[in-house]
Design an enzyme around this catalytic site. Structure first.
Site, PDB file in Angstrom:
ATOM      1  N   GLU A 139       0.823  -1.220   0.000  1.00  0.00           N
ATOM      2  CA  GLU A 139       0.000   0.000   0.000  1.00  0.00           C
ATOM      3  C   GLU A 139       0.855   1.267   0.000  1.00  0.00           C
ATOM      4  OE1 GLU A 139      -3.643  -1.696   2.737  1.00  0.00           O
ATOM      5  OE2 GLU A 139      -1.749  -1.230   3.683  1.00  0.00           O
ATOM      6  N   ASP A 179      -7.436  -4.950   8.975  1.00  0.00           N
ATOM      7  CA  ASP A 179      -7.044  -3.715   8.272  1.00  0.00           C
ATOM      8  C   ASP A 179      -6.973  -3.910   6.767  1.00  0.00           C
ATOM      9  OD1 ASP A 179      -4.841  -5.342   8.212  1.00  0.00           O
ATOM     10  OD2 ASP A 179      -3.417  -3.881   8.994  1.00  0.00           O
TER      11      ASP A 179
HETATM   12  P1  NAD Z   1       2.584 -10.542  13.497  1.00  0.00           P
HETATM   13  O1  NAD Z   1       2.431 -11.533  12.394  1.00  0.00           O
HETATM   14  O2  NAD Z   1       3.948 -10.212  13.983  1.00  0.00           O
HETATM   15  O3  NAD Z   1       1.737 -11.031  14.772  1.00  0.00           O
HETATM   16  C1  NAD Z   1       0.442 -11.522  14.676  1.00  0.00           C
HETATM   17  C2  NAD Z   1       0.230 -12.530  15.801  1.00  0.00           C
HETATM   18  O4  NAD Z   1      -1.152 -12.910  15.789  1.00  0.00           O
HETATM   19  C3  NAD Z   1       1.055 -13.819  15.618  1.00  0.00           C
HETATM   20  O5  NAD Z   1       1.845 -14.020  16.751  1.00  0.00           O
HETATM   21  C4  NAD Z   1      -0.016 -14.906  15.450  1.00  0.00           C
HETATM   22  O6  NAD Z   1       0.349 -16.149  16.016  1.00  0.00           O
HETATM   23  C5  NAD Z   1      -1.201 -14.272  16.187  1.00  0.00           C
HETATM   24  N1  NAD Z   1      -2.506 -14.810  15.824  1.00  0.00           N
HETATM   25  C6  NAD Z   1      -2.999 -15.125  14.587  1.00  0.00           C
HETATM   26  N2  NAD Z   1      -4.253 -15.607  14.684  1.00  0.00           N
HETATM   27  C7  NAD Z   1      -4.564 -15.575  16.005  1.00  0.00           C
HETATM   28  C8  NAD Z   1      -5.726 -15.932  16.747  1.00  0.00           C
HETATM   29  N3  NAD Z   1      -6.792 -16.451  16.140  1.00  0.00           N
HETATM   30  N4  NAD Z   1      -5.721 -15.759  18.089  1.00  0.00           N
HETATM   31  C9  NAD Z   1      -4.628 -15.264  18.731  1.00  0.00           C
HETATM   32  N5  NAD Z   1      -3.486 -14.936  18.080  1.00  0.00           N
HETATM   33  C10 NAD Z   1      -3.460 -15.072  16.745  1.00  0.00           C
HETATM   34  O7  NAD Z   1       1.833  -9.230  13.018  1.00  0.00           O
HETATM   35  P2  NAD Z   1       1.961  -7.757  13.624  1.00  0.00           P
HETATM   36  O8  NAD Z   1       2.987  -6.972  12.904  1.00  0.00           O
HETATM   37  O9  NAD Z   1       2.007  -7.840  15.114  1.00  0.00           O
HETATM   38  O10 NAD Z   1       0.556  -7.168  13.163  1.00  0.00           O
HETATM   39  C11 NAD Z   1      -0.641  -7.624  13.746  1.00  0.00           C
HETATM   40  C12 NAD Z   1      -1.800  -7.164  12.918  1.00  0.00           C
HETATM   41  O11 NAD Z   1      -1.918  -5.750  13.027  1.00  0.00           O
HETATM   42  C13 NAD Z   1      -1.657  -7.448  11.432  1.00  0.00           C
HETATM   43  O12 NAD Z   1      -2.886  -7.915  10.946  1.00  0.00           O
HETATM   44  C14 NAD Z   1      -1.287  -6.131  10.815  1.00  0.00           C
HETATM   45  O13 NAD Z   1      -1.716  -6.023   9.482  1.00  0.00           O
HETATM   46  C15 NAD Z   1      -2.035  -5.185  11.720  1.00  0.00           C
HETATM   47  N6  NAD Z   1      -1.492  -3.841  11.797  1.00  0.00           N
HETATM   48  C16 NAD Z   1      -2.383  -2.826  11.869  1.00  0.00           C
HETATM   49  C17 NAD Z   1      -1.936  -1.533  11.979  1.00  0.00           C
HETATM   50  C18 NAD Z   1      -2.916  -0.422  12.122  1.00  0.00           C
HETATM   51  O14 NAD Z   1      -2.547   0.745  11.992  1.00  0.00           O
HETATM   52  N7  NAD Z   1      -4.150  -0.715  12.420  1.00  0.00           N
HETATM   53  C19 NAD Z   1      -0.556  -1.248  11.992  1.00  0.00           C
HETATM   54  C20 NAD Z   1       0.338  -2.324  11.941  1.00  0.00           C
HETATM   55  C21 NAD Z   1      -0.144  -3.617  11.854  1.00  0.00           C
END
Ligand code: NAD
Length: 353
Positions: free
Chosen positions: A66, A237
């Site tokens: 993006e 997101d």
């Molecule tokens: P990451 O992959 O490092 O961590 C995600 C974690 O979620 C992993 O440890 C995984 O095992 C866990 N997980 C997956 N399914 C699960 C479930 N059903 N129950 C419990 N745990 C579960 O990702 P990240 O960098 O920490 O990002 C997390 C999320 O936040 C992503 O979806 C990312 O796109 C989003 N994000 C959003 C913003 C925002 O501004 N809103 C900014 C950054 C990241």
């Protein structure tokens, strides 16, 4: 050489991952989160000044890439960011980013930066800022579901800005939960690792979901969420990527960054396009006196918006002279005679002839 002279405009300060790590250790992560939240708050108070557009997304089976642009008329910024939930299986980050700030009057870039760490910081600062307005007053306990890259930043943001001291962790991957618990040791939290999301939310006044899976997941069911809780939903997101059961949305007050983007990407993609949702800038402009109905659940449907990245870059820019943590990049081809660009690529012999 002072920044800003004719010659120096060709040299653009670049903040690498290494510089970012040093800046964080010099300033302190909680101070950075607080100051970032202040910048974001200031910029959302100036909401009307900004160019606003939903981010430009290129989707694939594995994830999304993006671009997120905005400008306040004086400065322009963009961020390049990806979201690839399965990347960790290849030893790669789910989210990586970099971006630039530029001067609108000349169009020249004035800062380039890594933004993977900066995104985690600004996301946590934004979440905690919204919780300052929306969460039950005096909230101390937060459930943190999804303990990946964003999680510790979120926990520290909520400690610095909201006063959270108890964290209840859950991740489907026990190694992620263990990593998070270990990283949060020594920061003054009471940390509890839980066996399920259901267990994690018990007694929590705030629930943060930051899971990554490219599907309509149900991390929280309606019956798991008590009345009056504040939900900080970070992981949903992207189109087809949500975390909350629709029934929770239907009985909550929902807040979002920028509706034209969140209706595409956020939890509210599950609702009709005319479903009432309040934009974040309105409650920030209203101020903190807003009464809270203790029986209502509030949701911050976070997806991440370009103005937060603009705020983060302008904050970082304000730190570079003090910290000295940057490298100048020879990035702009800018000949002495602006119309003689070709002269720069002529062989040396011809130039002096
Ligand atoms: P990451 O992959 O490092 O961590 C995600 C974690 O979620 C992993 O440890 C995984 O095992 C866990 N997980 C997956 N399914 C699960 C479930 N059903 N129950 C419990 N745990 C579960 O990702 P990240 O960098 O920490 O990002 C997390 C999320 O936040 C992503 O979806 C990312 O796109 C989003 N994000 C959003 C913003 C925002 O501004 N809103 C900014 C950054 C990241």
């Amino acid at each position: 050489m002072a920044l800003g002279t004719k010659i120096d405009q060709n040299l653009v300060p670049f903040i690498s991952v290494g510089h970012m790590k040093k800046i964080i250790s010099m300033v302190g992560i909680e101070t950075i989160l607080q100051e970032l939240a202040d910048c974001i708050e200031e910029d959302f108070k100036r909401w009307a000044l900004f160019d606003k557009t939903p981010r430009v997304a290129s989707h694939s089976k594995e994830g999304v890439v993006e671009l997120m642009p905005t400008s306040d008329g004086d400065q322009y910024s963009f961020k390049y960011v990806n979201g690839h939930p399965k990347n960790y299986q290849r030893g790669l980050q789910t989210v990586t980013a970099f971006g630039a700030l530029s001067d609108v009057s000349s169009g020249y870039p004035i800062l380039l930066s890594e933004m993977t760490i900066l995104t985690a910081l600004r996301t946590a600062a934004t979440s905690a800022l919204m919780a300052k307005y929306l969460a039950p007053k005096g909230a101390q306990t937060m459930a943190m579901i999804g303990n990946g890259a964003q999680s510790e930043f979120q926990a520290l943001g909520f400690k610095a800005i909201v006063g959270v001291t108890k964290i209840r962790l859950f991740d489907i991957d026990p190694m992620a939960m263990e990593k998070c618990a270990k990283n949060l040791l020594g920061w003054g939290f009471d940390i509890q690792c839980c066996n399920s999301a259901q267990e994690a939310v018990m007694g929590a006044e705030i629930i943060t979901t930051a899971t990554a899976d490219k599907q309509n997941a149900t991390i929280l069911n309606d019956n798991m969420v008590g009345a009056g809780v504040h939900i900080n939903a970070v992981g949903g997101d992207c189109p087809g990527k949500t975390e909350l059961h629709k029934d929770i949305l239907l009985r909550s007050d929902i807040f979002a960054e920028y509706l034209p983007q969140t209706r595409i990407e956020g939890e509210i993609q599950q609702l009709n396009d005319d479903y009432p949702v309040t934009e974040m800038w309105t409650i920030i402009q209203e101020g903190q006196g807003r009464p809270r109905d203790a029986s209502r659940t509030t949701i911050f449907d976070s997806v991440g918006f370009a103005i937060e990245d603009f705020s983060a870059l302008r904050y970082l820019k304000s730190l570079i002279d003090k910290s000295g943590q940057y490298q100048l990049l020879d990035m702009i081809a800018d000949p002495q005679d602006p119309r003689d660009l070709f002269g720069m690529v002529l062989p040396q012999k011809r130039r002096s002839a």
